[in-house]
Design an enzyme around this catalytic site. Structure first.
Site, PDB file in Angstrom:
ATOM      1  CG  ASP A  56      -1.890  -1.172   1.227  1.00 25.60           C
ATOM      2  OD1 ASP A  56      -2.119  -1.775   0.158  1.00 25.60           O
ATOM      3  OD2 ASP A  56      -2.397  -1.510   2.311  1.00 25.60           O
ATOM      4  CD  GLU A 172      -5.364  -0.897   4.893  1.00 27.86           C
ATOM      5  OE1 GLU A 172      -4.308  -1.542   5.007  1.00 27.86           O
ATOM      6  OE2 GLU A 172      -5.424   0.340   5.027  1.00 27.86           O
TER       7      GLU A 172
END
Length: 275
Positions: A56, A172
């Site tokens: 990420d 997420e």
């Protein structure tokens, strides 16, 4: 899925910005344009991002470096500050360094958050605070680590007229898998609307090596369970989460976990409540 579950899936996908179509090159260009344009529109002169060693921050870092380079070509003063924020010695430091080799940031700063984190814990214990057990303490200290990291990033951004870049994405966000006012605090989130599969696609298209693109994701906040895989905390796999976010069918067991977790973590995706 039932009709009601399908309708809820569509609503969640819309809320998190998922689209049916996905072209990796177009997405990279669109997100770089977005970052560069926002820098210029706000008059800010830097982007600041913590680099953890995961895919990420690698993807967001590549986008950020490309964005400041584009802004400079357009006549705007812009710099990217990558920040390493270890708690003492990081177990996957080599991955973080490999990621930085791909990003090639303008500047790199390293801030060890261990002294500040440990000092805060010492003061909390001295105040009389008690935790349920060692695992409970370890989990909450992990949140302190995440918030100390954001304190450092905002200090750097303040020193350089900057914006803090967040790494939150749809997978997420769906699972509420971030620390409130920790890694969930940022000024700009260039990975928003992407599931994990698509974040990996962006990273691969920006020349990240296979080992980093498909590295087992871990928040690595808990000292008692270092490098604990995210999926162990979820109870479902990223494949199942990504399928849900792409509008595909998932099994009822996984579906129930996803929906239950999404509803329970709603407060993390909302502004503070008021009367």
């Amino acid at each position: 899925m039932t009709d009601d579950q399908r309708a809820l899936q569509h609503r969640i996908r819309a809320e998190l910005g998922l689209t049916d179509a996905f072209d990796v090159d177009q997405e990279i260009a669109r997100r770089v344009d977005f970052l560069a344009a926002y820098l210029q529109r706000t008059g800010c002169r830097s982007l600041v991002l913590g680099i953890s060693g995961g895919v990420d921050s690698l993807a967001a870092g590549c986008l950020s470096q490309r964005a400041v380079e584009q802004a400079r070509r357009q006549g705007h003063q812009a710099t990217f500050f990558a920040v390493r924020l270890p708690y003492g010695q990081q177990a996957d430091e080599s991955d973080a360094q490999s990621g930085l080799g791909v990003i090639r940031p303008d500047h790199l700063l390293t801030v060890n958050v261990k002294p500040a984190t440990d000092a805060m814990l010492d003061q909390l214990l001295a105040s009389g605070l008690q935790f349920r057990d060692a695992a409970h303490q370890d989990f909450l200290v992990g949140n302190i680590k995440a918030r100390q990291r954001m304190i450092a990033q905002y200090a750097i951004a303040g020193a350089h007229a900057g914006l803090v870049v967040g790494t939150d994405h749809a997978a997420e966000a769906l699972m509420g898998f971030f620390t409130k006012f920790g890694d969930g605090a940022a000024d700009i989130t260039p990975l928003a609307g992407l599931n994990k599969r698509r974040v990996r696609a962006l990273a691969a298209a920006m020349d990240a090596p296979h080992a980093l693109v498909y590295k087992v994701p871990t928040a690595d906040l808990e000292s008692l369970t270092p490098l604990k895989p995210d999926e162990d905390a979820f109870g479902v796999s990223y494949e199942q989460i990504d399928d849900f976010l792409e509008g595909k069918d998932v099994g009822q067991d996984a579906l129930q976990i996803i929906l239950r977790t999404y509803q329970a973590s709603a407060h993390k995706r909302a502004l503070p409540v008021a009367p």
